[in-house]
Every structure is written in C-alpha cells, then in structure tokens.
Scaffold this motif. Structure first.
Motif, mmCIF file in Angstrom:
data_model
loop_
_atom_site.group_PDB
_atom_site.id
_atom_site.type_symbol
_atom_site.label_atom_id
_atom_site.label_comp_id
_atom_site.label_asym_id
_atom_site.label_seq_id
_atom_site.Cartn_x
_atom_site.Cartn_y
_atom_site.Cartn_z
ATOM 1 N N ASP A 1 0.770 -1.131 -0.034
ATOM 2 C CA ASP A 1 0.178 0.019 0.084
ATOM 3 C C ASP A 1 0.747 1.053 -0.148
ATOM 4 O O ASP A 1 1.217 1.671 1.033
ATOM 5 C CB ASP A 1 -0.807 0.018 1.287
ATOM 6 C CG ASP A 1 -2.060 1.023 1.228
ATOM 7 O OD1 ASP A 1 -1.905 1.754 0.522
ATOM 8 O OD2 ASP A 1 -2.715 1.018 2.104
ATOM 9 N N LEU A 2 1.310 1.630 -1.070
ATOM 10 C CA LEU A 2 2.053 2.755 -1.200
ATOM 11 C C LEU A 2 1.555 3.969 -0.770
ATOM 12 O O LEU A 2 2.232 4.823 -0.290
ATOM 13 C CB LEU A 2 2.554 3.014 -2.752
ATOM 14 C CG LEU A 2 3.489 1.709 -3.380
ATOM 15 C CD1 LEU A 2 3.880 1.995 -4.803
ATOM 16 C CD2 LEU A 2 4.584 1.360 -2.362
ATOM 17 N N GLY A 3 0.234 4.197 -1.082
ATOM 18 C CA GLY A 3 -0.362 5.427 -0.564
ATOM 19 C C GLY A 3 -0.240 5.414 0.930
ATOM 20 O O GLY A 3 0.108 6.556 1.588
ATOM 21 N N ARG A 4 -0.546 4.461 1.697
ATOM 22 C CA ARG A 4 -0.476 4.470 3.141
ATOM 23 C C ARG A 4 1.103 4.707 3.657
ATOM 24 O O ARG A 4 1.194 5.343 4.535
ATOM 25 C CB ARG A 4 -0.886 3.392 3.610
ATOM 26 C CG ARG A 4 -1.108 3.140 5.137
ATOM 27 C CD ARG A 4 -1.701 1.923 5.469
ATOM 28 N NE ARG A 4 -1.349 1.278 6.796
ATOM 29 C CZ ARG A 4 -0.699 0.236 6.763
ATOM 30 N NH1 ARG A 4 -0.463 -0.556 5.901
ATOM 31 N NH2 ARG A 4 -0.293 -0.255 8.037
ATOM 32 N N ALA A 5 1.973 3.965 2.713
ATOM 33 C CA ALA A 5 3.342 4.101 3.216
ATOM 34 C C ALA A 5 3.879 5.488 3.138
ATOM 35 O O ALA A 5 4.566 5.879 4.067
ATOM 36 C CB ALA A 5 4.074 3.164 2.453
ATOM 37 N N ALA A 6 3.513 6.226 1.931
ATOM 38 C CA ALA A 6 3.692 7.555 1.846
ATOM 39 C C ALA A 6 3.475 8.428 2.992
ATOM 40 O O ALA A 6 4.173 9.374 3.282
ATOM 41 C CB ALA A 6 3.514 8.269 0.461
ATOM 42 N N LEU A 7 2.091 8.273 3.009
ATOM 43 C CA LEU A 7 1.563 9.004 4.329
ATOM 44 C C LEU A 7 2.265 9.107 5.718
ATOM 45 O O LEU A 7 2.411 9.807 6.308
ATOM 46 C CB LEU A 7 -0.187 8.832 4.456
ATOM 47 C CG LEU A 7 -0.982 9.882 5.112
ATOM 48 C CD1 LEU A 7 -0.846 11.208 4.659
ATOM 49 C CD2 LEU A 7 -2.473 9.533 5.066
ATOM 50 N N LEU A 8 2.453 7.718 5.912
ATOM 51 C CA LEU A 8 3.053 7.608 7.062
ATOM 52 C C LEU A 8 4.561 8.030 7.009
ATOM 53 O O LEU A 8 4.986 8.549 8.085
ATOM 54 C CB LEU A 8 3.292 6.054 7.407
ATOM 55 C CG LEU A 8 1.976 5.158 8.033
ATOM 56 C CD1 LEU A 8 2.072 3.708 7.972
ATOM 57 C CD2 LEU A 8 1.766 5.703 9.305
ATOM 58 N N ALA A 9 5.209 7.912 5.865
ATOM 59 C CA ALA A 9 6.580 8.565 5.819
ATOM 60 C C ALA A 9 6.373 10.071 6.140
ATOM 61 O O ALA A 9 7.444 10.565 6.615
ATOM 62 C CB ALA A 9 7.322 8.265 4.391
ATOM 63 N N LEU A 10 5.541 10.636 5.544
ATOM 64 C CA LEU A 10 5.400 12.223 5.794
ATOM 65 C C LEU A 10 5.096 12.651 7.000
ATOM 66 O O LEU A 10 5.549 13.454 7.510
ATOM 67 C CB LEU A 10 4.192 12.657 4.872
ATOM 68 C CG LEU A 10 3.721 14.216 4.756
ATOM 69 C CD1 LEU A 10 4.988 14.961 4.129
ATOM 70 C CD2 LEU A 10 2.738 14.392 4.006
ATOM 71 N N VAL A 11 4.460 11.668 7.891
ATOM 72 C CA VAL A 11 4.002 12.113 8.967
ATOM 73 C C VAL A 11 5.389 11.797 9.974
ATOM 74 O O VAL A 11 5.545 12.652 10.800
ATOM 75 C CB VAL A 11 3.149 10.838 9.782
ATOM 76 C CG1 VAL A 11 3.170 10.929 11.597
ATOM 77 C CG2 VAL A 11 1.883 11.155 9.301
ATOM 78 N N GLN A 12 6.253 10.902 9.754
ATOM 79 C CA GLN A 12 7.541 10.562 10.416
ATOM 80 C C GLN A 12 8.438 11.595 9.839
ATOM 81 O O GLN A 12 9.062 12.293 10.794
ATOM 82 C CB GLN A 12 8.304 9.245 10.066
ATOM 83 C CG GLN A 12 9.495 9.078 10.635
ATOM 84 C CD GLN A 12 9.901 7.558 10.302
ATOM 85 O OE1 GLN A 12 9.501 6.604 10.910
ATOM 86 N NE2 GLN A 12 10.904 7.423 9.555
ATOM 87 N N PHE A 13 8.610 12.212 8.640
ATOM 88 C CA PHE A 13 9.435 13.102 8.388
ATOM 89 C C PHE A 13 9.021 14.518 9.080
ATOM 90 O O PHE A 13 10.084 15.267 9.633
ATOM 91 C CB PHE A 13 9.325 13.295 6.959
ATOM 92 C CG PHE A 13 10.215 14.278 6.444
ATOM 93 C CD1 PHE A 13 11.458 14.031 5.918
ATOM 94 C CD2 PHE A 13 9.999 15.684 6.332
ATOM 95 C CE1 PHE A 13 12.500 15.110 5.580
ATOM 96 C CE2 PHE A 13 10.830 16.781 5.893
ATOM 97 C CZ PHE A 13 12.098 16.370 5.439
#
Length: 518
Positions: free
Chosen positions: A232-244
């Motif tokens: 799920d690349l969309g969920r992974a990208a959103l989580l990465a944005l939160v972490q960043f």
C-alpha cells in the motif's frame, strides 16, 4: 579571480551534492506517492503506531537522561584507573550493530537469559524482553552512553575555579548542586533529550526484532509492513510524511534549545572537588559499576555464546559477511563524496541553511528512500539486481548528518587559518584539495569514514525488505537465524558482525591518524 574560481567550484559541487540529498529525501517520497493508487489513509492501527512511536521515544529519552545524570556526575567527580578507557567505550554502542545488541540483551534479559535464570532460583517466573518494554530497554542500552557523554561534557565545562570558590565559601554538596550543577543540567539536558528522542523516533530494527504487534509497532515498522505485506504505497507515503514531519520538528527544536551554557571562563584545569563524603563515593561507585555491567554484560554474552561456533558457521553466513563489507565500503565512499562538497559549500556560504539541508536525512525514512529508488529504476533494470548498491546509497544518506558534524567544523578552521594564504597563492580546485584540505582533514575524514562504514555494516533496513536468498547481508542473515531459533549460529554470526564492524571503524579511524599532521 582565483578566489572567485574557488567559490564557483565549491558552489557548483555543493549544490549538486545538496540536490542529491533533496532527491533522496523528498524526491523518493514524491516517487512513492505518485506510484500509489489513490490517496493513502491512516487507519486505527497507524494512529496507534504514531502514538506508540512518540510515547516510546519520550520514555526512552527520559530514562536514558535520568540514568545518565548520576553516571556522568560520578565520572566527572572521580579519577580512577581505566577512567579514560571507560569514557571511550561509552561511544562504542553508537557504532554497535543493532541486531548484535539485541541478541546480547536477549541473552541477559530474555526468558532463558541470565536474569530469568537467577529469578528461577527463587521460584519467580522468567521475564520477557519482547514488547514495548523490550523496545525501551534496547533504546536505553544504545542511548545511555550517548546521554552520559553529552552530560559529562557539560559537567567538565564548569570551570574548576567555580568549585574552588564554592569550597572557600564553605558550600556543601547540596549548595554546589543548586548553584553550579542544576543550572548546567537545565541547559544541557533539553538538547540531549531531543537528540535521543529523534534517534528513537526513527527506530526500525529494534521494533522489528523486539516489538511488533498492535501495541509495539513504530511508524517505521508500520511503513515496512505497508510495503512488505500490503504494498500500500499511498499509506506508506503518508506514514513517511508523518515521520518526516515529526523528525524535522524534533531536529529544529534540538537546534534551538542546544544553546551553549554561559558558565564563564576558567584556566582549563582538572576539576578538584572538596564536597566529598563517604555516601557520595558509594553513590558514584555504584552508578559506574551498574552502568558498566548494563553495557558490557550483553556484549560479553555475545562473545561467550558465539566464540565456540564461530569457525563452524554455514558458508552462506560468510558470503553474507563479504557482501556486508562490500556494501559498507561503498557506503563510506558515497558518504565522503556527498559530505565533503556539502561541507565546503557550507563553509563558503556561512549559512545554516546549507548545513541544515544536509541534515534532512536524519528525519527521513530509509525504507521510503529505498523504495523510491527501486520505483525509479524499475523501468530500466530488475530492482533485486540493485539491492546491494541501493542499500549502500541509503546507508550513506543516513550517515550524512554524522559525517557533516565531523567535517564542517574542521574545514571551517582550515579555511579560517589558511584560506587567504591559499587564495593568494592561486591554490584552487584539486591543488587546494590535495595540498590544503586533505592533509588537515585526515583525522575527521578517517573518523567519518569509519563511522559511516560501521553504521552501514550493521544496518538492517532496506535490505530486509528487498533482498532475496542470494544477496542477504550479514545483519539480515543473522536476523533469519534468530527467527529460525538457531540461536547458537546466531550468536556466532553476531560475534562475526561485531568484529567486522569494529574492525572497519578502527581501520578508517587509525588510517586517518597516520601522518595526519604532515
């Protein structure tokens, strides 16, 4: 004219290196988000991972600081044989492979570990090292030495004349703590807390090995699960944005609160303390002994458990070790190619923005960087064929903030002392690099290369997601042995990984010291 050419060269090369950093951090995040099918959405499990990440990072940093204060105070007050060696060893956990430390902690705190065996003598149930308490325990193990070193620097920065004046005024231990030590701690502790909080915020290998489950999943582990199991690349990208966002906020706060203390100046003499009592001596000895046992015992168990099986390891372990060394050397080379131009550009521009961009990777997710690179190269080459080179590049990016901290101050001093003379002699380009910079940067460069190689050697990140059976590195092979419950082979592989990591750091660091002043 010569000075202008130097400035142009530094600007171009530094800008290119900074562009690479931006592409590796924000560019790969954009690549993952563009590949996603639809907008990502965070579910209840993701929000639980965010809450746990913040909670465990805060708890780990708090415990590390609280335990480090008495240890740092004891080291600042006491002089004993081996003190300098002990202080040097406090830096070892930073370059220690995470998976090796985890195996050592399991040997001490696991259900069949030393403490559980001791509790069994009294009929007490064995303890478990898995779950949220295991994640916090491992983070304290890694960050207690760092906190101790940071706070010890603050203690040693108090001029000895202040203690002499306090003694002449008849101040006791409580008075000295109130007037000298607590003001120093108020200045040093917030910055140390935020640095450790940031390190724990991006934890992956610790959560992978000791955490997991709904109650002990970090954001980085949730990103791994989104990629590895759900794609799920969309969920992974959103989580990465939160972490960043979380990491960048913590980094900015750390820069703002880490203000040097205004303790005045002294004669740089060794600190002599007159506020000494038998109770304080017992406290200090106890703090030093307990901290030493906590840090040394897990590594001792790794050595004792791994040594008998070291020469009988399967061939795939030694093949994985060779691949890890290759990745570590490539990562060190890439780190230098990025950090040196950025350091030169930062010195030239005198702007904190340039150096700040170089620190972007400390807030980024290495899993997202790796996945973004795989997505970019997928149309041209089979991604698994580039698993090792991409792992090396990601490891180099994650080492960049630490190498910049070693190179930027050293290069600033070189240009301040010799820059105008070099400009007057027309020393530009490669001549300036060969004859001015490299001879005087060998020490910090050796340390930076050794640090980058050791960190890469022990990394369990991108390779855990994309490696197949033929290109596993030693940390991944060790993790596979642990999950297969082949603990004797795992202990031997851990010992091999520990030896190779320390050897790489020692070779580079020692090489940087040889004839460094010629």
């Amino acid at each position: 004219m010569a000075r202008r050419r130097v400035q142009i060269n530094r600007t171009i090369l530094g800008a290119v290196a900074l562009g690479v950093v931006v592409c590796l951090t924000l560019g790969t995040l954009i690549a993952v988000a563009m590949r996603a099918e639809g907008a990502g959405r965070l579910g209840p499990a993701d929000w639980a991972a965010i809450r746990f990440t913040l909670w465990q990072a805060a708890a780990s940093a708090t415990l590390s600081i609280l335990l480090a204060i008495p240890v740092a105070r004891a080291l600042a007050r006491r002089s004993f044989p081996g003190r300098s060696v002990l202080i040097t060893l406090l830096g070892a956990p930073f370059i220690l492979p995470v998976i090796v430390a985890i195996l050592g902690l399991i040997a001490v705190f696991g259900r069949t570990g030393l403490i559980s065996q001791a509790l069994g003598v009294f009929g007490i149930e064995p303890i478990s090292v898995y779950g949220y308490h295991g994640v916090i325990l491992a983070h304290v193990f890694f960050n207690l030495p760092l906190a101790t070193r940071l706070i010890l620097q603050g203690w040693l920065a108090i001029p000895s004349e202040r203690f002499r004046l306090a003694a002449s005024l008849g101040m006791g231990p409580s008075d000295i703590a109130r007037t000298l030590e607590r003001p120093m701690l108020r200045e040093v502790v917030p910055g140390a807390f935020l640095v450790i909080f940031l390190i724990c915020l991006t934890s992956f290998a610790v959560a992978l090995a000791l955490g997991g489950g709904p109650k002990a999943t970090t954001v980085e582990l949730a990103i791994y699960e989104a990629f590895r199991f759900d794609f799920d690349l969309g969920r992974a990208a959103l989580l990465a944005l939160v972490q960043f966002t979380l990491g960048a906020t913590a980094a900015l706060l750390a820069l703002r609160v880490a203000i040097p203390g205004d303790m005045g100046t002294g004669l740089d003499r060794a600190v002599t303390r007159w506020d000494d009592t038998r109770l304080l001596r017992v406290q200090d000895v106890t703090a030093i002994l307990l901290a030493s046992l906590f840090l040394i015992l897990p590594l001792t168990m790794v050595v004792l458990d791994g040594l008998p099986r070291l020469l009988t390891l399967p061939a795939e372990v030694f093949s994985a070790a060779a691949r890890s060394v290759m990745v570590a050397l490539l990562s060190a080379a890439v780190t230098l190619m990025l950090s040196l131009p950025i350091a030169a550009f930062a010195v030239r521009s005198t702007s904190r923005l340039v150096e700040g961009i170089g620190y972007l990777t400390i807030a980024a997710s290495p899993l997202v960087i790796g996945t973004g690179l795989f997505i970019i190269v997928f149309p041209f080459v089979k991604p698994s064929d580039l698993a090792l080179p991409i792992t090396a590049v990601v490891n180099a990016a994650m080492s960049l903030p630490f190498t910049l901290r070693a190179l930027v101050p050293a290069l600033t001093a070189i240009e301040r002392d010799y820059g105008k003379l070099a400009d007057g002699l027309g020393m530009t380009g490669m001549a300036r690099l060969r004859h001015l910079w490299l001879p005087r940067l060998r020490r910090p460069m050796g340390f930076a290369l050794g640090l980058a190689a050791a960190l890469s050697m022990g990394d369990l990140g991108v390779i855990a997601m994309f490696a197949d059976g033929s290109n596993a590195t030693l940390p991944l092979q060790l993790y596979r042995l642990m999950t297969a419950y082949r603990m004797e082979d795992a202990a031997a592989a851990a010992l091999l990984l520990l030896a190779l990591s320390l050897a790489l750091f020692w070779v580079f660091d020692k090489g940087g010291r040889v004839d460094a002043d010629r």
